[in-house]
Every structure is written in C-alpha cells, then in structure tokens.
Write a protein that holds these residues in place. Structure first.
Motif, PDB file in Angstrom:
ATOM      1  N   GLU A   1       0.832  -1.202   0.000  1.00 11.88           N
ATOM      2  CA  GLU A   1       0.000   0.000   0.000  1.00 11.88           C
ATOM      3  C   GLU A   1       0.866   1.251   0.000  1.00 11.88           C
ATOM      4  O   GLU A   1       0.586   2.218  -0.695  1.00 11.88           O
ATOM      5  N   TYR A   2       1.931   1.226   0.800  1.00 12.84           N
ATOM      6  CA  TYR A   2       2.853   2.365   0.834  1.00 12.84           C
ATOM      7  C   TYR A   2       3.534   2.542  -0.523  1.00 12.84           C
ATOM      8  O   TYR A   2       3.666   3.662  -1.023  1.00 12.84           O
ATOM      9  N   LYS A   3       3.941   1.442  -1.128  1.00 10.11           N
ATOM     10  CA  LYS A   3       4.592   1.497  -2.439  1.00 10.11           C
ATOM     11  C   LYS A   3       3.647   2.067  -3.483  1.00 10.11           C
ATOM     12  O   LYS A   3       4.046   2.915  -4.292  1.00 10.11           O
ATOM     13  N   GLU A   4       2.387   1.639  -3.471  1.00 13.66           N
ATOM     14  CA  GLU A   4       1.400   2.167  -4.418  1.00 13.66           C
ATOM     15  C   GLU A   4       1.196   3.663  -4.222  1.00 13.66           C
ATOM     16  O   GLU A   4       0.935   4.389  -5.178  1.00 13.66           O
TER      17      GLU A   4
ATOM     18  N   ILE B   1      -2.017   9.159 -13.129  1.00 13.85           N
ATOM     19  CA  ILE B   1      -1.131   8.040 -12.810  1.00 13.85           C
ATOM     20  C   ILE B   1      -1.976   6.979 -12.117  1.00 13.85           C
ATOM     21  O   ILE B   1      -2.610   7.246 -11.103  1.00 13.85           O
ATOM     22  N   GLU B   2      -1.979   5.786 -12.685  1.00 16.29           N
ATOM     23  CA  GLU B   2      -2.717   4.670 -12.104  1.00 16.29           C
ATOM     24  C   GLU B   2      -1.720   3.563 -11.789  1.00 16.29           C
ATOM     25  O   GLU B   2      -0.975   3.118 -12.658  1.00 16.29           O
ATOM     26  N   VAL B   3      -1.693   3.129 -10.538  1.00 11.78           N
ATOM     27  CA  VAL B   3      -0.765   2.083 -10.094  1.00 11.78           C
ATOM     28  C   VAL B   3      -1.584   0.931  -9.529  1.00 11.78           C
ATOM     29  O   VAL B   3      -2.422   1.135  -8.653  1.00 11.78           O
ATOM     30  N   THR B   4      -1.325  -0.270 -10.041  1.00 11.96           N
ATOM     31  CA  THR B   4      -1.999  -1.451  -9.519  1.00 11.96           C
ATOM     32  C   THR B   4      -0.979  -2.552  -9.272  1.00 11.96           C
ATOM     33  O   THR B   4      -0.043  -2.722 -10.048  1.00 11.96           O
ATOM     34  N   LYS B   5      -1.181  -3.269  -8.175  1.00 11.30           N
ATOM     35  CA  LYS B   5      -0.307  -4.390  -7.823  1.00 11.30           C
ATOM     36  C   LYS B   5      -0.624  -5.566  -8.736  1.00 11.30           C
ATOM     37  O   LYS B   5      -1.780  -5.884  -8.988  1.00 11.30           O
ATOM     38  N   GLN B   6       0.431  -6.178  -9.283  1.00 11.44           N
ATOM     39  CA  GLN B   6       0.261  -7.302 -10.201  1.00 11.44           C
ATOM     40  C   GLN B   6       1.314  -8.353  -9.850  1.00 11.44           C
ATOM     41  O   GLN B   6       2.473  -8.230 -10.243  1.00 11.44           O
ATOM     42  N   ASN B   7       0.916  -9.365  -9.073  1.00 14.71           N
ATOM     43  CA  ASN B   7       1.837 -10.388  -8.559  1.00 14.71           C
ATOM     44  C   ASN B   7       2.939  -9.718  -7.751  1.00 14.71           C
ATOM     45  O   ASN B   7       2.670  -9.062  -6.773  1.00 14.71           O
ATOM     46  N   ASP B   8       4.204  -9.848  -8.175  1.00 15.63           N
ATOM     47  CA  ASP B   8       5.315  -9.222  -7.459  1.00 15.63           C
ATOM     48  C   ASP B   8       5.726  -7.895  -8.074  1.00 15.63           C
ATOM     49  O   ASP B   8       6.758  -7.330  -7.713  1.00 15.63           O
ATOM     50  N   ALA B   9       4.936  -7.387  -9.001  1.00 16.70           N
ATOM     51  CA  ALA B   9       5.269  -6.151  -9.702  1.00 16.70           C
ATOM     52  C   ALA B   9       4.120  -5.149  -9.586  1.00 16.70           C
ATOM     53  O   ALA B   9       3.064  -5.454  -9.040  1.00 16.70           O
ATOM     54  N   PHE B  10       4.350  -3.957 -10.121  1.00 11.09           N
ATOM     55  CA  PHE B  10       3.327  -2.923 -10.148  1.00 11.09           C
ATOM     56  C   PHE B  10       3.107  -2.487 -11.592  1.00 11.09           C
ATOM     57  O   PHE B  10       4.064  -2.157 -12.294  1.00 11.09           O
TER      58      PHE B  10
ATOM     59  N   GLU C   1       2.344   2.720 -20.554  1.00 14.38           N
ATOM     60  CA  GLU C   1       2.127   1.608 -19.625  1.00 14.38           C
ATOM     61  C   GLU C   1       3.465   0.921 -19.398  1.00 14.38           C
ATOM     62  O   GLU C   1       4.205   0.663 -20.340  1.00 14.38           O
ATOM     63  N   GLU C   2       3.726   0.629 -18.148  1.00 14.92           N
ATOM     64  CA  GLU C   2       5.001  -0.013 -17.806  1.00 14.92           C
ATOM     65  C   GLU C   2       4.792  -0.900 -16.584  1.00 14.92           C
ATOM     66  O   GLU C   2       4.007  -0.582 -15.703  1.00 14.92           O
ATOM     67  N   VAL C   3       5.489  -2.017 -16.547  1.00 18.12           N
ATOM     68  CA  VAL C   3       5.485  -2.893 -15.378  1.00 18.12           C
ATOM     69  C   VAL C   3       6.782  -2.637 -14.629  1.00 18.12           C
ATOM     70  O   VAL C   3       7.873  -2.722 -15.205  1.00 18.12           O
ATOM     71  N   MET C   4       6.656  -2.321 -13.346  1.00 18.97           N
ATOM     72  CA  MET C   4       7.826  -2.006 -12.527  1.00 18.97           C
ATOM     73  C   MET C   4       8.027  -3.140 -11.541  1.00 18.97           C
ATOM     74  O   MET C   4       7.141  -3.474 -10.763  1.00 18.97           O
ATOM     75  N   GLU C   5       9.247  -3.715 -11.598  1.00 20.89           N
ATOM     76  CA  GLU C   5       9.584  -4.838 -10.740  1.00 20.89           C
ATOM     77  C   GLU C   5      10.787  -4.481  -9.874  1.00 20.89           C
ATOM     78  O   GLU C   5      11.569  -3.622 -10.234  1.00 20.89           O
ATOM     79  N   GLY C   6      10.949  -5.186  -8.790  1.00 20.93           N
ATOM     80  CA  GLY C   6      12.037  -4.930  -7.882  1.00 20.93           C
ATOM     81  C   GLY C   6      13.377  -5.509  -8.288  1.00 20.93           C
ATOM     82  O   GLY C   6      14.369  -5.258  -7.663  1.00 20.93           O
ATOM     83  N   ASP C   7      13.426  -6.239  -9.381  1.00 19.93           N
ATOM     84  CA  ASP C   7      14.679  -6.890  -9.788  1.00 19.93           C
ATOM     85  C   ASP C   7      15.195  -6.385 -11.127  1.00 19.93           C
ATOM     86  O   ASP C   7      15.713  -7.148 -11.915  1.00 19.93           O
TER      87      ASP C   7
END
Length: 140
Positions: A82-85, A108-117, A133-139
């Motif tokens: 929630e904080y990350k979003e 700006i629309e941010v949605t959680k998608q598995n381990d990514a946003f 549109e972009e998928v942002m991942e931690g790796d």
C-alpha cells in the motif's frame, strides 16, 4: 557632467522556444542504439521509457536528473504494498517533470500485479499527450 553617461536601454522580450532535441532511437528489445534519428513526440516517449527503466544515481554516465528512485522503494522489504502504491506516483512525477518538454502528468494509475506494479500514465507534453504503460519490478 556625470561620471557615467546615462543611456536608455531598450528592454526586449525574447520568447525562448524549447527545441526538441534530436536523438537516436534505442532498440529496447536488443538493447542497442540505432542510427535512426528521432525528434518530437517520439524523442519524448523515448526519454520517458529511459527514465522509467533507469535507476537514478546508479550509472555515472547519466546526470542525477535521469532515472527514478523506484527501484529502492520496490526492494524495500519493510515497506508495505500500500505504501509502495502511494509513493510510486510521487517518484514518477519527480523523475519525469525534469524534462522541460513535459508540461504535467495528468493521470497516474498504479496497480499491484503479482510481485510487480502495473503503471499507467497520461503525460501532457509540448508535442501532445502520451499514454504510457510499464510494469515495474524490484529486480531490474
């Protein structure tokens, strides 16, 4: 007689026109620079994708204005989803408005998608409006 002559200086107003810089297209699939020159909305789109895919301060070749600090946020194990979003939109806006060709970020629309946003942006530029549109991942 005065020590320095008084001269009337005519004030002029110069309209500074922001020039869209010509740059070379990047082939993101192959990770290579092409010899195709791009300008206008395409060069702005490329700047946005480069910014979203570059970690700020990680590469000495880029100035400190290029990139986002989202990678650090996404890898923070103590931060909740929630904080990350909530933080991602602020970090994106900070990273993108450094380009004077970008007027503002409309949505700006941010949605959680598995381990990514999943991030959807509507960006208003001097050249028009872009939907990104972009998928942002931690790796990254």
């Amino acid at each position: 007689m005065a020590l320095s002559p008084e001269e009337e200086i005519e004030e002029t107003e110069e309209d500074e026109e922001v020039e869209t810089s010509t740059t070379y297209r990047i082939d993101f699939e192959n990770g290579r620079l092409t010899n195709e020159a791009i300008t206008g909305i395409e060069s702005i789109r490329q700047f946005i994708y480069m910014t979203l895919r570059t970690e700020r301060y990680a590469h000495p070749i880029y100035s400190h204005d290029i990139g986002t600090e989202i990678q650090e946020l996404l890898t923070d194990t103590e931060a909740t989803d929630e904080y990350k979003e909530m933080e991602i939109p602020r970090l994106l806006e900070e990273a993108l408005v450094v380009d004077e060709r970008i007027d503002h970020i409309e949505e700006i629309e941010v949605t959680k998608q598995n381990d990514a946003f999943q991030v959807k942006l509507t960006i208003v530029t001097d050249e028009g409006t872009l939907e990104i549109e972009e998928v942002m991942e931690g790796d990254v």
